[in-house]
Scaffold this motif. Structure first.
Motif, PDB file in Angstrom:
ATOM      1  N   ALA A  73       5.850  15.879   6.813  1.00 42.24           N
ATOM      2  CA  ALA A  73       4.790  16.881   6.713  1.00 42.24           C
ATOM      3  C   ALA A  73       4.096  16.912   5.360  1.00 42.24           C
ATOM      4  O   ALA A  73       3.108  17.631   5.204  1.00 42.24           O
ATOM      5  N   THR A  74       4.591  16.157   4.383  1.00 40.98           N
ATOM      6  CA  THR A  74       4.024  16.247   3.034  1.00 40.98           C
ATOM      7  C   THR A  74       3.445  14.940   2.525  1.00 40.98           C
ATOM      8  O   THR A  74       2.596  14.958   1.630  1.00 40.98           O
ATOM      9  N   ILE A  75       3.867  13.807   3.051  1.00 38.22           N
ATOM     10  CA  ILE A  75       3.420  12.533   2.511  1.00 38.22           C
ATOM     11  C   ILE A  75       1.898  12.411   2.613  1.00 38.22           C
ATOM     12  O   ILE A  75       1.308  12.651   3.656  1.00 38.22           O
ATOM     13  N   GLY A  76       1.278  12.082   1.501  1.00 39.39           N
ATOM     14  CA  GLY A  76      -0.169  11.972   1.453  1.00 39.39           C
ATOM     15  C   GLY A  76      -0.878  13.266   1.097  1.00 39.39           C
ATOM     16  O   GLY A  76      -2.088  13.260   0.873  1.00 39.39           O
ATOM     17  N   GLN A 104      11.012  22.121  -0.078  1.00 43.72           N
ATOM     18  CA  GLN A 104      12.244  22.087  -0.866  1.00 43.72           C
ATOM     19  C   GLN A 104      12.006  21.321  -2.165  1.00 43.72           C
ATOM     20  O   GLN A 104      11.612  20.154  -2.136  1.00 43.72           O
ATOM     21  N   PRO A 105      12.233  21.938  -3.347  1.00 39.11           N
ATOM     22  CA  PRO A 105      12.129  21.190  -4.601  1.00 39.11           C
ATOM     23  C   PRO A 105      13.173  20.068  -4.641  1.00 39.11           C
ATOM     24  O   PRO A 105      14.335  20.284  -4.285  1.00 39.11           O
ATOM     25  N   LEU A 106      12.742  18.880  -5.060  1.00 44.54           N
ATOM     26  CA  LEU A 106      13.640  17.724  -5.009  1.00 44.54           C
ATOM     27  C   LEU A 106      13.966  17.151  -6.384  1.00 44.54           C
ATOM     28  O   LEU A 106      14.748  16.208  -6.473  1.00 44.54           O
ATOM     29  N   GLU A 107      13.381  17.691  -7.442  1.00 48.60           N
ATOM     30  CA  GLU A 107      13.761  17.265  -8.780  1.00 48.60           C
ATOM     31  C   GLU A 107      15.240  17.585  -9.000  1.00 48.60           C
ATOM     32  O   GLU A 107      15.675  18.709  -8.784  1.00 48.60           O
ATOM     33  N   GLY A 108      16.006  16.602  -9.409  1.00 42.76           N
ATOM     34  CA  GLY A 108      17.421  16.802  -9.675  1.00 42.76           C
ATOM     35  C   GLY A 108      18.336  16.463  -8.522  1.00 42.76           C
ATOM     36  O   GLY A 108      19.545  16.256  -8.731  1.00 42.76           O
ATOM     37  N   LEU A 109      17.804  16.381  -7.307  1.00 44.37           N
ATOM     38  CA  LEU A 109      18.657  16.077  -6.160  1.00 44.37           C
ATOM     39  C   LEU A 109      19.260  14.678  -6.280  1.00 44.37           C
ATOM     40  O   LEU A 109      20.461  14.480  -6.066  1.00 44.37           O
ATOM     41  N   GLU A 132       2.965  15.474  -3.701  1.00 46.31           N
ATOM     42  CA  GLU A 132       3.559  14.324  -4.381  1.00 46.31           C
ATOM     43  C   GLU A 132       4.896  13.942  -3.754  1.00 46.31           C
ATOM     44  O   GLU A 132       5.753  14.794  -3.522  1.00 46.31           O
ATOM     45  N   ILE A 133       5.064  12.666  -3.480  1.00 44.70           N
ATOM     46  CA  ILE A 133       6.354  12.089  -3.114  1.00 44.70           C
ATOM     47  C   ILE A 133       6.727  11.155  -4.254  1.00 44.70           C
ATOM     48  O   ILE A 133       5.977  10.229  -4.581  1.00 44.70           O
ATOM     49  N   ALA A 134       7.867  11.396  -4.871  1.00 45.37           N
ATOM     50  CA  ALA A 134       8.266  10.641  -6.066  1.00 45.37           C
ATOM     51  C   ALA A 134       9.668  10.091  -5.872  1.00 45.37           C
ATOM     52  O   ALA A 134      10.617  10.499  -6.542  1.00 45.37           O
ATOM     53  N   ALA A 135       9.796   9.154  -4.935  1.00 43.58           N
ATOM     54  CA  ALA A 135      11.123   8.654  -4.558  1.00 43.58           C
ATOM     55  C   ALA A 135      11.894   8.118  -5.756  1.00 43.58           C
ATOM     56  O   ALA A 135      13.083   8.411  -5.923  1.00 43.58           O
ATOM     57  N   ASP A 136      11.234   7.341  -6.617  1.00 45.60           N
ATOM     58  CA  ASP A 136      11.939   6.764  -7.763  1.00 45.60           C
ATOM     59  C   ASP A 136      12.293   7.819  -8.799  1.00 45.60           C
ATOM     60  O   ASP A 136      13.420   7.849  -9.308  1.00 45.60           O
ATOM     61  N   LEU A 191       0.812  -1.213   0.000  1.00 47.95           N
ATOM     62  CA  LEU A 191       0.000   0.000   0.000  1.00 47.95           C
ATOM     63  C   LEU A 191       0.850   1.270   0.000  1.00 47.95           C
ATOM     64  O   LEU A 191       0.475   2.283  -0.612  1.00 47.95           O
ATOM     65  N   TYR A 192       1.983   1.240   0.685  1.00 46.55           N
ATOM     66  CA  TYR A 192       2.776   2.463   0.801  1.00 46.55           C
ATOM     67  C   TYR A 192       3.704   2.698  -0.381  1.00 46.55           C
ATOM     68  O   TYR A 192       4.206   3.819  -0.556  1.00 46.55           O
ATOM     69  N   ARG A 193       3.941   1.699  -1.221  1.00 48.51           N
ATOM     70  CA  ARG A 193       4.817   1.938  -2.373  1.00 48.51           C
ATOM     71  C   ARG A 193       4.286   3.047  -3.278  1.00 48.51           C
ATOM     72  O   ARG A 193       5.032   3.976  -3.603  1.00 48.51           O
ATOM     73  N   PRO A 194       3.034   3.006  -3.716  1.00 51.38           N
ATOM     74  CA  PRO A 194       2.571   4.123  -4.565  1.00 51.38           C
ATOM     75  C   PRO A 194       2.516   5.453  -3.830  1.00 51.38           C
ATOM     76  O   PRO A 194       2.700   6.514  -4.452  1.00 51.38           O
ATOM     77  N   ILE A 195       2.284   5.434  -2.529  1.00 48.11           N
ATOM     78  CA  ILE A 195       2.250   6.691  -1.776  1.00 48.11           C
ATOM     79  C   ILE A 195       3.634   7.338  -1.760  1.00 48.11           C
ATOM     80  O   ILE A 195       3.759   8.568  -1.849  1.00 48.11           O
ATOM     81  N   PHE A 196       4.680   6.519  -1.676  1.00 50.22           N
ATOM     82  CA  PHE A 196       6.049   7.029  -1.745  1.00 50.22           C
ATOM     83  C   PHE A 196       6.502   7.248  -3.189  1.00 50.22           C
ATOM     84  O   PHE A 196       7.594   7.777  -3.411  1.00 50.22           O
ATOM     85  N   GLY A 197       5.725   6.802  -4.155  1.00 52.14           N
ATOM     86  CA  GLY A 197       6.143   6.918  -5.549  1.00 52.14           C
ATOM     87  C   GLY A 197       7.326   6.037  -5.857  1.00 52.14           C
ATOM     88  O   GLY A 197       8.304   6.458  -6.483  1.00 52.14           O
ATOM     89  N   THR A 198       7.244   4.771  -5.437  1.00 54.04           N
ATOM     90  CA  THR A 198       8.391   3.877  -5.572  1.00 54.04           C
ATOM     91  C   THR A 198       7.957   2.444  -5.822  1.00 54.04           C
ATOM     92  O   THR A 198       6.808   2.076  -5.559  1.00 54.04           O
ATOM     93  N   GLU A 199       8.897   1.668  -6.313  1.00 60.39           N
ATOM     94  CA  GLU A 199       8.741   0.219  -6.389  1.00 60.39           C
ATOM     95  C   GLU A 199       9.714  -0.473  -5.437  1.00 60.39           C
ATOM     96  O   GLU A 199       9.933  -1.683  -5.534  1.00 60.39           O
ATOM     97  N   ASN A 200      10.284   0.286  -4.500  1.00 62.38           N
ATOM     98  CA  ASN A 200      11.266  -0.277  -3.574  1.00 62.38           C
ATOM     99  C   ASN A 200      10.714  -1.484  -2.840  1.00 62.38           C
ATOM    100  O   ASN A 200       9.642  -1.414  -2.234  1.00 62.38           O
ATOM    101  N   ARG A 201      11.486  -2.569  -2.834  1.00 59.28           N
ATOM    102  CA  ARG A 201      11.107  -3.746  -2.064  1.00 59.28           C
ATOM    103  C   ARG A 201      11.023  -3.395  -0.579  1.00 59.28           C
ATOM    104  O   ARG A 201      10.141  -3.842   0.142  1.00 59.28           O
TER     105      ARG A 201
END
Length: 410
Positions: free
Chosen positions: A178-181, A156-161, A184-188, A55-65
């Motif tokens: 403070a931002t999750i949910g 803080q903008p995180l694109e490019g970090l 957008e959180i786009a870890a991948d 459930l939390y993978r799409p919320i984090f924007g990830t496919e991390n195992r």
């Protein structure tokens, strides 16, 4: 307090929490947390754990195992991430644009890291070119930042970090409590290695569980560091193990072993909090991430428009403001705490005060999770107008509510 008072039933006021968090929990989350307990190795319980990971993978924007929960408040996730990735004497670069960047620094100091801070004035964010220059000059093992810092209401903008860090062979960590949910959180896509969160803000749950996601690269460092520093490869006596890792409870390698197919015992899982975290994710995904982000953006837009229409000055840079928390200057000659007290006592509404250099200068007003709703924003603005007028500030009658209504649908 008399002895009978100590045994009275808990009956908290039905307060509308419109500060920087915690906020009112979604009723579905509270109902889920009333379910019966299970043993930590019960097959139904471990099935719920697997569901939480999915459930939390799409919320984090990830496919991390490695996407799971750390038992404890959001700060438990922060500390677990840092204490498990950083060794004493290692260089760590911290991006600091508010109180919670300073918190990262404090935790890293306790670990014994060598910390360099890129610090910008509160109300601003750290430019990408400054980060690139600092990575090249300082050679950190980790770059750590907050996504949205509630002390300044900036994101803080995180694109490019992630690209900068990967190019330099550096791991990255983001505190998204403070931002999750709500944003957008786009870890991948961002390419960041570890992101942690909390339930008590945009996810609409209680404090006490910290979702986390970990990239394969970060997981490899966490496991390899544990093997080297605990002496598992050389079978050192148990009394010699763990002297450099600062925590047993927050040792992610051990927690990950419990959340893996191995199910190695580390702690007794906080079953009730897992139920709550699971329901937070179900509510979030059921609404749809884009719809949820749009709702938070509408709430923030309406709150900002309403405050300005009342003659108040909004704090910070509009380009980088978090959608779910708005800072607003306390008008000159107005007792900020008297206004907060009137809102709490007369309207059962809580808004937030501020930290550090902003203490006594701004209020922080949130609209997130279950509270990012049109009527709750309007009720808050109406109550704030009444409280301000009672304290001598002549806000235009009804202007805040009217402006918020118009801005909500923009």
């Amino acid at each position: 307090m008399s002895l009978p008072d100590l045994f009275r039933e808990i009956d908290p006021p039905q307060r509308l929490l419109m500060g920087p968090g915690p906020v009112n929990a979604h009723p579905r989350v509270l109902r889920a947390m009333a379910a019966d307990l299970l043993g930590q190795f019960d097959p139904e319980m471990t099935d719920y754990m697997n569901e939480v990971m999915a459930l939390y993978r799409p919320i984090f924007g990830t496919e991390n195992r490695w996407t799971f929960l750390v038992d404890g408040t959001a700060r438990a996730g922060i500390e677990a991430a840092l204490v498990s990735m950083v060794s004493p004497g290692q260089n760590v670069l911290v991006l600091c644009f508010g109180r919670f960047g300073l918190l990262l620094t404090e935790i890293l100091d306790r670990i014994g890291a060598i910390v360099e801070i890129i610090e910008v004035p509160w109300g601003e964010i750290v430019p990408l070119d400054q980060i690139a220059q600092a990575i090249e000059r300082f050679g950190p093992k980790l770059v750590a930042t907050v996504h949205g810092d509630t002390s300044t209401t900036m994101a803080q903008p995180l694109e490019g970090l992630g690209d900068l860090c990967r190019a330099a062979g550096v791991l990255s960590y983001v505190d998204a409590t403070a931002t999750i949910g709500g944003m957008e959180i786009a870890a991948d896509r961002w390419g960041v290695d570890v992101v942690t969160g909390g339930l008590q803000k945009c996810l609409g749950g209680p404090s006490g569980s910290a979702p986390i996601t970990i990239s394969d690269m970060a997981a490899e460092r966490i496991f390899s560091r544990r093997h080297v520093e605990l002496g598992l490869q050389t079978a050192k006596p148990i009394e010699n193990r763990g002297r450099r890792i600062g925590s047993n409870y927050f040792d992610l390698a051990m927690i990950m072993d419990y959340w893996s197919e191995k199910r190695l015992n580390h702690h007794t899982e906080a079953t009730t909090m897992l139920y709550g975290a699971r329901e937070c994710a179900r509510v979030t995904l059921g609404e749809g991430l884009e719809a949820r982000f749009d709702r938070h953006a509408a709430a923030g837009r309406a709150m900002t428009a309403g405050l300005r229409a009342m003659g108040l000055i909004v704090y910070g840079d509009d380009r980088y403001r978090m959608t779910n928390i708005t800072g607003v200057y306390i008008p000159k000659g107005v007792d900020g705490e008297a206004v907060r007290r009137r809102m709490r006592e007369d309207f059962e509404i809580e808004i937030g005060t501020a930290f550090g250099q902003l203490a006594g200068k701004i209020w922080r007003i949130g609209a997130m999770g279950y509270n990012a709703m049109k009527h709750k924003v309007l009720i808050t603005l109406g109550a704030l107008e009444a409280a301000l007028r009672a304290e001598g500030f002549q806000a235009p009658p009804g202007a805040g509510v009217d402006a918020a209504l118009a801005a909500w649908g923009e």
